[in-house]
Write a protein that holds these residues in place. Sequence first.
Motif, PDB file in Angstrom:
ATOM      1  N   ARG A  66       0.748  -0.681   0.113  1.00  0.00           N
ATOM      2  CA  ARG A  66       0.047  -0.044   0.179  1.00  0.00           C
ATOM      3  C   ARG A  66       1.044   1.145  -0.100  1.00  0.00           C
ATOM      4  N   GLU A  71       0.470   5.114   0.457  1.00  0.00           N
ATOM      5  CA  GLU A  71      -0.017   6.281   0.894  1.00  0.00           C
ATOM      6  C   GLU A  71       0.282   7.359   0.809  1.00  0.00           C
ATOM      7  N   SER A 113      -4.852   6.486  -0.793  1.00  0.00           N
ATOM      8  CA  SER A 113      -4.792   5.090  -0.375  1.00  0.00           C
ATOM      9  C   SER A 113      -4.467   4.591  -1.652  1.00  0.00           C
TER      10      SER A 113
END
Length: 131
Positions: free
Chosen positions: A71, A73, A78
């Motif tokens: 992931r 950010e 996101s």
Amino acid sequence: MDNSVYVGNAGKDAALDRGWLLGHFKDVTDPRHSEAVEIKWGVHPPGDERAQWVRGEERVALLVLISGRFRVELPGRSVLLEQQGDYVVWGRGVDHSWIAEEESVVLTVRWPSVPGYKVPDELERADRASL
């Protein structure tokens, strides 16, 4: 021997320099020295995350998922990379951070290669100790 050629293995070489294979931080006599681009082979255990956000970004970045679930950010967004080949690109001025949701391998390309973004070693060690 020709000093303008380097042959290596991303997994092995990455372990020697926090994942970085090419960039301004390599010795100027090394063919992997570049002020134009940086390349990182990032191998991340589950839960591994950047110790602090990158702020005041001056580079453009491309991050490609090789394996795992990763992931990224970004301010107000996101981005989950979950299929091999998923990627995200962000530009100058876009702050960012990341976390490996599963054991992950990612390839990061950033340009230009400029100093000033390394997480201080003590923050890096503290972050790794919390895993």
